[in-house]
Design an enzyme around this catalytic site. Structure first.
Site: not given
Length: 505
Positions: A62, A153, A185, A258, A330, A439, A456
């Site tokens: 993303s 992930r 994570r 980030p 998002k 994506h 993805h």
């Protein structure tokens, strides 16, 4: 009189794939998408690898997707840039990295390396850790402690042992480095201020508190026995000489993306942090591979390359009113990333942030906040003053990450309902929409042998332009979307945008 808006609608994580197996996009009942697909011009474009400035074959994500979309050109991503610096040796001369090493030498202290231990390439790449270890070896520092965050992930759910073994081989080969702590994570890389999660990772790293195992491998295997996959491995510490992060130490955080590295960094570097009680480390040298955010006080290893004349700036310079709208998950993508790494609004820009639901995982609420996003957008459209809308529906990606087919199908069906209302309204106003994605993900949520697939994909993404009588090019890339928007808006494309409109002229 109301304006005729042009909208870019991003169905996050929604791509084209032939096979129906594990394909929520194909299996979902989506009458609105199908209706537009049959009625209007369509094409498909590339959203991964070299087409978006990533290494060949690397899946898109993303952050990368929105940056390419907003910039209207191929944006060479941090991963590609860092790889290149390691290959040509510039990495080992980097001032910030060498200052971290000097700090450790001057203080007779330890170097701690934080980062996501995988080759997913979305947030990090573990080969960058190897380069840091090589630098430490060259510079003759021996106290190097690795605090590994497990992925599960962007790569397979149970792939951590492979990366751990390779890293331990590198420790042996160089005679430098050891694992100090390990966290999934889910704990170390939260981005929604769930400080209870971060606190557990922080305690393992900073205070050396938590379950203890003889090795990183032993700790992961114990979690597997309890059916805990990599992402959710509970923070633990590895027996050894390390006793946490102490005064005078240095930290290098090698995540280059980030959004999921900022919170942990804020805990360590922001003296005003109040998410939970912390004892600040004195004289800590803290370096991050890229700039995480303004709340993180760190030295930056790879400074940002400025992107000028992104879609938002061009809209501003042409006196257009624009709206950025998405739910929490998002929202940074339609704002910060779409604007080329800029947080401030452009003149004539307004934003709507809709809260994402507070659930443990989104398969529990596949519709997420899609209906609220839709309602907010309809409200904004009623004002009649918008020229450009940049909208993201998070569901196909966020629910797709669960690797569960049924919830992902439900997610897409919810989005399709919202899509119908939004696009029909825009068309009724005399406007146009581009329906596309950033994506793939929901196009494959199961492997061929029916295991959850949480990553993805590299599949191309669809493009629908709701304008009759035009023809679209047969292929393109994400960087062609902004030029297509400008084409629909009758606005001249700036020279910095090297993408091409998908509309044939």
């Amino acid at each position: 009189m109301a304006k005729q808006p042009t909208a870019l609608i991003i169905l996050d994580g929604f791509a084209n794939r032939e096979s129906e197996h594990g394909n929520a996009v194909k299996q979902a009942h989506k009458p609105n998408f199908d209706r537009y697909y049959e009625k209007y011009p369509t094409t498909q474009i590339e959203a991964s690898g070299l087409d978006v400035g990533l290494p060949e074959g690397q899946m898109g994500n993303s952050e990368v997707g929105h940056m390419n979309i907003g910039a209207g050109r191929i944006v060479y991503q941090s991963l590609t840039r860092i790889n290149k610096s390691i290959e040509d040796g510039e990495f080992f001369d980097n001032t910030v990295l060498n200052n971290a090493v000097k700090h450790v030498k001057d203080n007779g202290s330890a170097l701690h390396v934080f980062g996501l231990l995988s080759d997913g390439g979305v947030h990090s790449h573990y080969k960058h850790l190897f380069a840091i270890l090589e630098l430490a070896k060259k510079q003759g520092i021996d106290k190097v402690y690795v605090h590994a965050f497990l992925d599960g992930r962007d790569v397979d759910q149970k792939s951590a042992l492979k990366y751990i073994e390779e890293t331990e081989d590198k420790f042996k080969e160089l005679g430098v480095g050891q694992f100090a702590s390990v966290s999934g994570r889910y704990y170390a890389m939260d981005r929604d201020k769930r400080w209870d999660r971060e606190e557990r990772a922080y305690n393992a790293i900073r205070n050396f508190e938590g379950p203890t195992f003889t090795s990183a491998k032993a700790g992961v295997e114990a979690n597997y026995k309890n059916d805990v996959t990599d992402e959710f491995v509970e923070p633990f510490i590895v027996e050894g000489q390390n006793d946490g992060v102490n005064d005078g130490d240095a930290v290098i955080f090698y995540n280059f993306r980030p959004d999921r590295a900022a919170q942990l960094s804020e805990i360590f570097t922001n003296k005003a942090f109040d998410g939970f009680k912390v004892e600040q480390v004195d004289n800590l040298f803290y370096a991050t591979f890229t700039k995480y955010n303004d709340n993180v006080d760190a030295e930056i290893v790879f400074e940002k390359v400025d992107l000028n004349n992104t879609i938002g700036e061009v809209a501003q310079d042409n006196g257009l009113k624009q709206l950025r709208i998405a739910e929490t998950e998002k929202y940074p993508h339609v704002t910060y990333f779409m604007s080329g790494g800029r947080n401030e609004e452009f003149e004539g820009e307004r934003r709507r942030l809709i809260d994402s639901p507070k659930v443990a995982t989104y398969d529990l609420k596949p519709e997420m906040s899609a209906y609220e996003v839709k309602d907010a957008l309809l409200e904004e459209l009623d004002k009649g003053d918008l020229d450009l809308i940049l909208l993201n529906f998070a569901n196909p990606d966020m629910v797709g990450h669960s690797g569960m087919l049924e919830p992902t199908i439900k997610a897409i069906e919810a989005v399709d309902e919202c899509l119908g209302e939004v696009v029909d309204k825009i068309i009724d106003m005399g406007g146009h929409a581009i329906i596309t994605a950033d994506h793939g993900n929901s196009d494959q949520v199961l492997t061929d042998d029916d295991q959850p697939m949480t990553t993805h994909t590299t599949n191309p993404v669809p493009v629908i332009v709701t304008k009759e009588g035009v023809t679209l090019r047969e292929t393109g890339r994400l960087g062609d979307l902004a030029p297509t928007l400008l084409d629909l808006l009758n606005v001249k494309q700036p020279s910095e945008m090297t993408g091409e409109s998908l509309i044939k002229h």
